[in-house]
Design a protein around this motif. Structure first.
Motif, PDB file in Angstrom:
ATOM      1  N   SER A  98       0.868  -1.172   0.000  1.00  0.00           N
ATOM      2  CA  SER A  98       0.000   0.000   0.000  1.00  0.00           C
ATOM      3  C   SER A  98       0.907   1.224   0.000  1.00  0.00           C
ATOM      4  O   SER A  98       1.685   1.418   0.930  1.00  0.00           O
ATOM      5  N   LEU A  99       0.820   2.030  -1.049  1.00  0.00           N
ATOM      6  CA  LEU A  99       1.675   3.208  -1.183  1.00  0.00           C
ATOM      7  C   LEU A  99       0.836   4.471  -1.089  1.00  0.00           C
ATOM      8  O   LEU A  99      -0.192   4.597  -1.753  1.00  0.00           O
ATOM      9  N   THR A 100       1.284   5.387  -0.248  1.00  0.00           N
ATOM     10  CA  THR A 100       0.641   6.689  -0.127  1.00  0.00           C
ATOM     11  C   THR A 100       1.707   7.738   0.127  1.00  0.00           C
ATOM     12  O   THR A 100       2.843   7.400   0.476  1.00  0.00           O
ATOM     13  N   ASP A 101       1.325   8.981  -0.065  1.00  0.00           N
ATOM     14  CA  ASP A 101       2.269  10.046   0.270  1.00  0.00           C
ATOM     15  C   ASP A 101       2.386  10.101   1.790  1.00  0.00           C
ATOM     16  O   ASP A 101       1.442   9.754   2.507  1.00  0.00           O
ATOM     17  N   ALA A 102       3.529  10.500   2.291  1.00  0.00           N
ATOM     18  CA  ALA A 102       3.802  10.479   3.730  1.00  0.00           C
ATOM     19  C   ALA A 102       2.855  11.379   4.514  1.00  0.00           C
ATOM     20  O   ALA A 102       2.629  11.156   5.703  1.00  0.00           O
ATOM     21  N   ALA A 103       2.269  12.365   3.886  1.00  0.00           N
ATOM     22  CA  ALA A 103       1.327  13.268   4.556  1.00  0.00           C
ATOM     23  C   ALA A 103      -0.110  12.735   4.488  1.00  0.00           C
ATOM     24  O   ALA A 103      -1.021  13.359   5.015  1.00  0.00           O
ATOM     25  N   TYR A 104      -0.312  11.604   3.835  1.00  0.00           N
ATOM     26  CA  TYR A 104      -1.633  10.983   3.680  1.00  0.00           C
ATOM     27  C   TYR A 104      -2.644  11.931   3.035  1.00  0.00           C
ATOM     28  O   TYR A 104      -3.803  11.981   3.415  1.00  0.00           O
ATOM     29  N   GLU A 105      -2.186  12.685   2.035  1.00  0.00           N
ATOM     30  CA  GLU A 105      -3.069  13.611   1.343  1.00  0.00           C
ATOM     31  C   GLU A 105      -3.882  12.911   0.248  1.00  0.00           C
ATOM     32  O   GLU A 105      -4.927  13.395  -0.141  1.00  0.00           O
ATOM     33  N   LYS A 106      -3.386  11.794  -0.245  1.00  0.00           N
ATOM     34  CA  LYS A 106      -4.066  11.059  -1.311  1.00  0.00           C
ATOM     35  C   LYS A 106      -4.426   9.659  -0.816  1.00  0.00           C
ATOM     36  O   LYS A 106      -3.832   9.151   0.128  1.00  0.00           O
ATOM     37  N   ASP A 107      -5.370   9.040  -1.490  1.00  0.00           N
ATOM     38  CA  ASP A 107      -5.735   7.665  -1.165  1.00  0.00           C
ATOM     39  C   ASP A 107      -4.581   6.731  -1.522  1.00  0.00           C
ATOM     40  O   ASP A 107      -3.889   6.948  -2.526  1.00  0.00           O
ATOM     41  N   PRO A 108      -4.378   5.686  -0.729  1.00  0.00           N
ATOM     42  CA  PRO A 108      -3.291   4.765  -1.026  1.00  0.00           C
ATOM     43  C   PRO A 108      -3.556   3.938  -2.286  1.00  0.00           C
ATOM     44  O   PRO A 108      -4.713   3.669  -2.623  1.00  0.00           O
ATOM     45  N   VAL A 109      -2.477   3.568  -2.952  1.00  0.00           N
ATOM     46  CA  VAL A 109      -2.542   2.660  -4.087  1.00  0.00           C
ATOM     47  C   VAL A 109      -2.153   1.291  -3.549  1.00  0.00           C
ATOM     48  O   VAL A 109      -1.082   1.128  -2.972  1.00  0.00           O
ATOM     49  N   VAL A 110      -3.044   0.311  -3.716  1.00  0.00           N
ATOM     50  CA  VAL A 110      -2.834  -1.021  -3.145  1.00  0.00           C
ATOM     51  C   VAL A 110      -2.585  -2.020  -4.270  1.00  0.00           C
ATOM     52  O   VAL A 110      -3.289  -2.016  -5.281  1.00  0.00           O
ATOM     53  N   MET A 111      -1.563  -2.875  -4.060  1.00  0.00           N
ATOM     54  CA  MET A 111      -1.263  -3.952  -5.000  1.00  0.00           C
ATOM     55  C   MET A 111      -1.058  -5.241  -4.225  1.00  0.00           C
ATOM     56  O   MET A 111      -0.308  -5.263  -3.251  1.00  0.00           O
ATOM     57  N   SER A 112      -1.725  -6.295  -4.671  1.00  0.00           N
ATOM     58  CA  SER A 112      -1.531  -7.606  -4.063  1.00  0.00           C
ATOM     59  C   SER A 112      -0.216  -8.196  -4.541  1.00  0.00           C
ATOM     60  O   SER A 112       0.126  -8.090  -5.717  1.00  0.00           O
ATOM     61  N   ILE A 113       0.512  -8.821  -3.629  1.00  0.00           N
ATOM     62  CA  ILE A 113       1.769  -9.479  -3.983  1.00  0.00           C
ATOM     63  C   ILE A 113       1.441 -10.863  -4.503  1.00  0.00           C
ATOM     64  O   ILE A 113       0.739 -11.631  -3.855  1.00  0.00           O
ATOM     65  N   SER A 114       1.940 -11.150  -5.685  1.00  0.00           N
ATOM     66  CA  SER A 114       1.708 -12.439  -6.334  1.00  0.00           C
ATOM     67  C   SER A 114       2.896 -13.363  -6.088  1.00  0.00           C
ATOM     68  O   SER A 114       4.029 -12.902  -5.938  1.00  0.00           O
ATOM     69  N   ASP A 115       2.640 -14.657  -6.074  1.00  0.00           N
ATOM     70  CA  ASP A 115       3.704 -15.635  -5.841  1.00  0.00           C
ATOM     71  C   ASP A 115       4.758 -15.636  -6.940  1.00  0.00           C
ATOM     72  O   ASP A 115       5.890 -16.025  -6.711  1.00  0.00           O
ATOM     73  N   LYS A 116       4.400 -15.223  -8.138  1.00  0.00           N
ATOM     74  CA  LYS A 116       5.334 -15.296  -9.270  1.00  0.00           C
ATOM     75  C   LYS A 116       5.797 -13.940  -9.776  1.00  0.00           C
ATOM     76  O   LYS A 116       6.707 -13.851 -10.569  1.00  0.00           O
TER      77      LYS A 116
END
Length: 163
Positions: A98-116
């Protein structure tokens, strides 16, 4: 989606209770309001120190070095996080980034980690801005010992920052 939100809220609540429980014992031992206030400020700084940061010349971190998340400054408009050996990573708890700006001004971008899948690219960053990456499970282990085994196995896995 609701489950993910509840899981994130549960993780935050557990982390907060652990921090508050640890802080409470130390605060009881202090004498005087000024000392307690000074310790309170110190404790806030200690929480910040638990966040891992990529140093200027550092490109790789092991999972055992990541405390609560990773802070970094964007060198460009995109960033890639790459597992050096995805085959050695135990993803039985369905981990996510989950990536967001350190100030939490924007919604986080979430990516599931895949096995491959070893590389995960995040775009639309602002150059020079601080960002915060969390890595967390979306499923629970059957027991604490199972969770600890997974953590031990993943401790040596290397996560590389490419900017």
């Amino acid at each position: 989606m609701k489950f993910r939100k509840y899981l994130m809220i549960l993780c935050v609540a557990v982390t907060a209770s652990v921090v508050l429980t640890g802080c409470g014992g130390q605060k009881d031992q202090n004498e005087g309001g000024t000392q307690a206030e000074a310790d309170s400020n110190t404790e806030k700084e200690e929480v910040k120190e638990e966040v891992t940061e990529f140093k200027k010349d550092q490109q790789t971190l092991s999972f055992s070095d990541i405390e609560n998340g990773i802070n970094f400054k964007a060198a460009g408009t995109s960033v890639v996080f790459e597992f050096e050996d995805i085959d050695s990573f135990d993803n039985s708890l369905k981990m996510e980034f989950s990536l967001t700006d350190a100030a939490y001004e924007k919604d986080p971008v979430v990516m599931s980690i895949s096995d491959k899948k070893a590389k995960y690219q995040f775009d639309n960053l602002e150059k020079g801005k601080e960002y915060y990456l969390e890595v967390y499970p979306t499923e629970s282990a059957n027991s604490d010992s199972e969770y600890e085994k997974i953590q031990e196995k993943n401790a040596d896995c290397q996560l590389k920052l490419i900017q």
